[in-house]
Structure formats: C-alpha cells, structure tokens
Design a protein around this motif. Structure first.
Motif, PDB file in Angstrom:
ATOM      1  N   LEU A  80      53.303  29.645  48.890  1.00 48.46           N
ATOM      2  CA  LEU A  80      53.886  28.226  48.638  1.00 48.46           C
ATOM      3  C   LEU A  80      55.212  27.941  49.089  1.00 48.46           C
ATOM      4  O   LEU A  80      55.995  28.950  49.162  1.00 48.46           O
ATOM      5  CB  LEU A  80      53.819  27.933  47.142  1.00 48.46           C
ATOM      6  N   ALA A  81      55.271  26.819  49.444  1.00 52.79           N
ATOM      7  CA  ALA A  81      56.724  26.328  50.017  1.00 52.79           C
ATOM      8  C   ALA A  81      57.742  26.628  48.592  1.00 52.79           C
ATOM      9  O   ALA A  81      57.183  26.314  47.528  1.00 52.79           O
ATOM     10  CB  ALA A  81      56.944  25.119  50.559  1.00 52.79           C
ATOM     11  N   LYS A  82      58.746  27.219  48.920  1.00 52.80           N
ATOM     12  CA  LYS A  82      59.829  27.392  47.684  1.00 52.80           C
ATOM     13  C   LYS A  82      59.959  26.367  46.859  1.00 52.80           C
ATOM     14  O   LYS A  82      60.167  26.181  45.726  1.00 52.80           O
ATOM     15  CB  LYS A  82      60.933  28.157  48.200  1.00 52.80           C
ATOM     16  N   THR A  83      60.215  25.246  47.866  1.00 53.71           N
ATOM     17  CA  THR A  83      60.275  23.962  46.995  1.00 53.71           C
ATOM     18  C   THR A  83      59.230  23.602  46.293  1.00 53.71           C
ATOM     19  O   THR A  83      59.449  23.058  44.910  1.00 53.71           O
ATOM     20  CB  THR A  83      60.834  22.602  48.030  1.00 53.71           C
ATOM     21  N   ASP A  84      58.159  23.535  46.750  1.00 55.24           N
ATOM     22  CA  ASP A  84      56.787  23.225  45.681  1.00 55.24           C
ATOM     23  C   ASP A  84      56.745  24.104  44.508  1.00 55.24           C
ATOM     24  O   ASP A  84      56.749  23.550  43.567  1.00 55.24           O
ATOM     25  CB  ASP A  84      55.531  23.441  46.604  1.00 55.24           C
ATOM     26  N   LEU A  85      56.942  25.453  44.687  1.00 61.27           N
ATOM     27  CA  LEU A  85      56.879  26.277  43.789  1.00 61.27           C
ATOM     28  C   LEU A  85      57.958  26.138  42.565  1.00 61.27           C
ATOM     29  O   LEU A  85      57.861  26.139  41.322  1.00 61.27           O
ATOM     30  CB  LEU A  85      57.013  27.932  44.183  1.00 61.27           C
ATOM     31  N   ALA A 110      58.272  15.385  38.480  1.00 65.63           N
ATOM     32  CA  ALA A 110      57.881  16.540  39.427  1.00 65.63           C
ATOM     33  C   ALA A 110      57.550  15.778  40.914  1.00 65.63           C
ATOM     34  O   ALA A 110      57.814  16.390  41.810  1.00 65.63           O
ATOM     35  CB  ALA A 110      56.735  17.499  39.095  1.00 65.63           C
ATOM     36  N   ILE A 111      56.749  14.791  40.685  1.00 67.69           N
ATOM     37  CA  ILE A 111      56.207  13.955  42.203  1.00 67.69           C
ATOM     38  C   ILE A 111      57.636  13.654  42.517  1.00 67.69           C
ATOM     39  O   ILE A 111      57.743  13.553  43.752  1.00 67.69           O
ATOM     40  CB  ILE A 111      55.222  12.887  41.776  1.00 67.69           C
ATOM     41  N   GLU A 112      58.440  12.831  41.667  1.00 73.28           N
ATOM     42  CA  GLU A 112      59.756  12.590  42.054  1.00 73.28           C
ATOM     43  C   GLU A 112      60.419  13.398  42.933  1.00 73.28           C
ATOM     44  O   GLU A 112      61.236  13.248  43.878  1.00 73.28           O
ATOM     45  CB  GLU A 112      60.521  11.744  40.928  1.00 73.28           C
ATOM     46  N   LEU A 113      60.496  14.546  42.154  1.00 72.33           N
ATOM     47  CA  LEU A 113      61.372  15.780  43.022  1.00 72.33           C
ATOM     48  C   LEU A 113      60.765  15.882  44.495  1.00 72.33           C
ATOM     49  O   LEU A 113      61.518  16.415  45.247  1.00 72.33           O
ATOM     50  CB  LEU A 113      61.436  16.872  42.102  1.00 72.33           C
ATOM     51  N   THR A 114      59.515  16.131  44.310  1.00 70.77           N
ATOM     52  CA  THR A 114      58.989  16.293  45.608  1.00 70.77           C
ATOM     53  C   THR A 114      58.949  15.207  46.827  1.00 70.77           C
ATOM     54  O   THR A 114      59.474  15.413  47.779  1.00 70.77           O
ATOM     55  CB  THR A 114      57.371  16.634  45.693  1.00 70.77           C
ATOM     56  N   LYS A 115      59.389  13.848  46.287  1.00 70.20           N
ATOM     57  CA  LYS A 115      59.779  12.837  47.195  1.00 70.20           C
ATOM     58  C   LYS A 115      61.126  13.090  47.675  1.00 70.20           C
ATOM     59  O   LYS A 115      61.476  12.786  48.783  1.00 70.20           O
ATOM     60  CB  LYS A 115      59.571  11.750  46.545  1.00 70.20           C
ATOM     61  N   ALA A 116      61.988  13.526  46.653  1.00 71.52           N
ATOM     62  CA  ALA A 116      63.344  13.930  47.156  1.00 71.52           C
ATOM     63  C   ALA A 116      63.558  15.034  48.095  1.00 71.52           C
ATOM     64  O   ALA A 116      64.787  14.853  48.932  1.00 71.52           O
ATOM     65  CB  ALA A 116      64.310  13.860  45.636  1.00 71.52           C
ATOM     66  N   PHE A 117      62.977  16.133  47.744  1.00 68.93           N
ATOM     67  CA  PHE A 117      63.378  17.271  48.229  1.00 68.93           C
ATOM     68  C   PHE A 117      62.216  17.901  49.292  1.00 68.93           C
ATOM     69  O   PHE A 117      62.326  18.938  49.789  1.00 68.93           O
ATOM     70  CB  PHE A 117      63.813  18.332  47.078  1.00 68.93           C
ATOM     71  N   LYS A 124      51.643  15.544  47.578  1.00 64.41           N
ATOM     72  CA  LYS A 124      50.163  15.476  47.416  1.00 64.41           C
ATOM     73  C   LYS A 124      49.677  16.817  46.688  1.00 64.41           C
ATOM     74  O   LYS A 124      48.896  16.714  45.664  1.00 64.41           O
ATOM     75  CB  LYS A 124      49.388  15.297  48.620  1.00 64.41           C
ATOM     76  N   PHE A 125      50.208  17.650  47.211  1.00 66.26           N
ATOM     77  CA  PHE A 125      49.863  19.239  46.551  1.00 66.26           C
ATOM     78  C   PHE A 125      50.451  19.235  45.066  1.00 66.26           C
ATOM     79  O   PHE A 125      49.479  19.609  44.469  1.00 66.26           O
ATOM     80  CB  PHE A 125      50.476  20.258  47.348  1.00 66.26           C
ATOM     81  N   VAL A 126      51.728  19.005  44.945  1.00 62.66           N
ATOM     82  CA  VAL A 126      51.994  19.133  43.587  1.00 62.66           C
ATOM     83  C   VAL A 126      51.234  18.162  42.699  1.00 62.66           C
ATOM     84  O   VAL A 126      51.216  18.567  41.315  1.00 62.66           O
ATOM     85  CB  VAL A 126      53.437  18.826  43.684  1.00 62.66           C
ATOM     86  N   SER A 127      51.151  17.006  43.162  1.00 60.64           N
ATOM     87  CA  SER A 127      50.348  15.756  42.310  1.00 60.64           C
ATOM     88  C   SER A 127      48.821  16.534  41.900  1.00 60.64           C
ATOM     89  O   SER A 127      48.514  16.265  40.895  1.00 60.64           O
ATOM     90  CB  SER A 127      50.384  14.655  43.110  1.00 60.64           C
ATOM     91  N   GLY A 128      48.300  17.071  42.991  1.00 65.62           N
ATOM     92  CA  GLY A 128      47.127  17.543  42.684  1.00 65.62           C
ATOM     93  C   GLY A 128      46.890  18.879  41.622  1.00 65.62           C
ATOM     94  O   GLY A 128      46.244  18.667  40.823  1.00 65.62           O
ATOM     95  N   VAL A 129      47.983  19.695  41.759  1.00 63.19           N
ATOM     96  CA  VAL A 129      47.937  20.819  40.904  1.00 63.19           C
ATOM     97  C   VAL A 129      48.403  20.192  39.536  1.00 63.19           C
ATOM     98  O   VAL A 129      47.548  20.760  38.710  1.00 63.19           O
ATOM     99  CB  VAL A 129      49.112  21.890  41.329  1.00 63.19           C
ATOM    100  N   LEU A 130      49.114  19.345  39.399  1.00 65.85           N
ATOM    101  CA  LEU A 130      49.391  18.741  37.936  1.00 65.85           C
ATOM    102  C   LEU A 130      48.534  17.866  37.561  1.00 65.85           C
ATOM    103  O   LEU A 130      48.223  17.784  36.142  1.00 65.85           O
ATOM    104  CB  LEU A 130      50.867  18.034  38.227  1.00 65.85           C
ATOM    105  N   GLY A 131      47.645  17.066  38.306  1.00 69.25           N
ATOM    106  CA  GLY A 131      46.450  16.297  38.019  1.00 69.25           C
ATOM    107  C   GLY A 131      45.444  17.136  37.356  1.00 69.25           C
ATOM    108  O   GLY A 131      44.824  17.109  36.258  1.00 69.25           O
ATOM    109  N   LYS A 132      45.346  18.618  37.985  1.00 64.59           N
ATOM    110  CA  LYS A 132      44.379  19.511  37.412  1.00 64.59           C
ATOM    111  C   LYS A 132      44.840  19.840  35.878  1.00 64.59           C
ATOM    112  O   LYS A 132      44.136  19.959  34.802  1.00 64.59           O
ATOM    113  CB  LYS A 132      44.155  20.647  38.108  1.00 64.59           C
ATOM    114  N   VAL A 133      46.080  20.299  35.807  1.00 61.78           N
ATOM    115  CA  VAL A 133      46.857  20.609  34.458  1.00 61.78           C
ATOM    116  C   VAL A 133      46.338  19.596  33.365  1.00 61.78           C
ATOM    117  O   VAL A 133      45.787  19.960  32.431  1.00 61.78           O
ATOM    118  CB  VAL A 133      48.287  20.751  34.585  1.00 61.78           C
ATOM    119  N   VAL A 134      46.675  18.373  33.718  1.00 62.32           N
ATOM    120  CA  VAL A 134      46.692  17.005  32.946  1.00 62.32           C
ATOM    121  C   VAL A 134      45.023  17.104  32.461  1.00 62.32           C
ATOM    122  O   VAL A 134      44.743  16.773  31.457  1.00 62.32           O
ATOM    123  CB  VAL A 134      47.131  15.823  33.407  1.00 62.32           C
ATOM    124  N   LYS A 135      44.145  17.192  33.315  1.00 61.35           N
ATOM    125  CA  LYS A 135      42.748  17.159  33.011  1.00 61.35           C
ATOM    126  C   LYS A 135      42.244  18.422  32.415  1.00 61.35           C
ATOM    127  O   LYS A 135      41.514  17.958  31.251  1.00 61.35           O
ATOM    128  CB  LYS A 135      41.984  17.326  34.452  1.00 61.35           C
TER     129      LYS A 135
END
Length: 139
Positions: A80-85, A110-117, A124-135
């Motif tokens: 994983l990219a360090k930013t994403d992790l 978290a999605i806002e942080l990916t937009k900024a950094f 999309k990746f972070v959103s997908g991972v966290l979407g699975k968590v919420v589900k």
C-alpha cells in the motif's frame, strides 16, 4: 489557535507520515512545527491531535491486523502507498477507539484526507476498503 477536528486530522496525518519516515522524531517538536511553522511562541497542542497520533502509533500492529482482511488477496500492507495506509490507520483507530466519532464521519474524513494528500485512485481505494468495513459492521 483553534482547529476544527478536520484540521486536526490533517495535522495528525502529516505527523504520522513524518513519524513513519523518522520514528525517533520528537512528537511534541513535530506538533509545534506543524501547528506553528513560523516558530514563534509554542502553541498548545490540541488534545485530539495527541489522541490520534499517539493512539495510532500505540495500536499500529492491531490496526494493521484489522486492515489486512479488507485488502484483496494480492495486496499486503507493504504494497500500500504509505499515505493510504496512514489514512486507513486513522480511520480504523477512530472507528474502534473514539466513541464520539460516528462511523459515517470517520469514513468521510478519511476520504477527505485522500482528497487532500493523495490521488483519485487512492480515494477510490480507501473508500472501497471503508465501505467494506461499514457493510461488515451492519451485518
């Protein structure tokens, strides 16, 4: 200096990114540099900034173990990219250890942080991972 929680999360991300590169850096000095780049008088460090940075660092092994199952089989934490992790660690920390942050807020921040950094693929990746968590939490 009064920061919003969103701004504090941004500073926490920056601190964790710097500490990832230099784990022996002095946290308080790093916080001062992030909060007061002009190096005037020392500023008060927001409690939530300390909570996030210290919490993510103290629970990093546990957080990484929680993140891993949400990655596809061909991905490991090392790839994983360090930013994403780091963004995922912050989100997982808030989801598990910060009672006054609703799930929806932790995910959105978290999605806002990916937009900024990071970039759109990371968002999309972070959103997908966290979407699975919420589900998974809903089941």
């Amino acid at each position: 200096m009064s920061l919003t929680r969103h701004e504090i999360r941004e500073k926490a991300f920056q601190a964790l990114f710097a500490l990832n590169a230099n784990p022996d850096a002095d946290e308080n000095q790093l916080f001062q540099q992030l909060l007061n780049p002009e190096e005037t008088d020392a500023v008060e460090i927001p409690a939530y900034l300390s909570t996030l940075v210290t919490g993510v660092r103290e629970h990093q092994v546990e957080l990484d173990a929680q993140i891993q199952p949400y990655l596809s089989q061909k991905w490991s934490l090392d790839r994983l990219a360090k930013t994403d992790l780091i963004i995922l660690r912050i989100a997982f920390f808030e989801l598990q250890f910060v009672d006054d942050v609703p799930t929806k807020v932790a995910v959105n921040e978290a999605i806002e942080l990916t937009k900024a950094f990071s970039d759109d693929r990371s968002r999309k990746f972070v959103s997908g991972v966290l979407g699975k968590v919420v589900k998974n939490q809903a089941n």
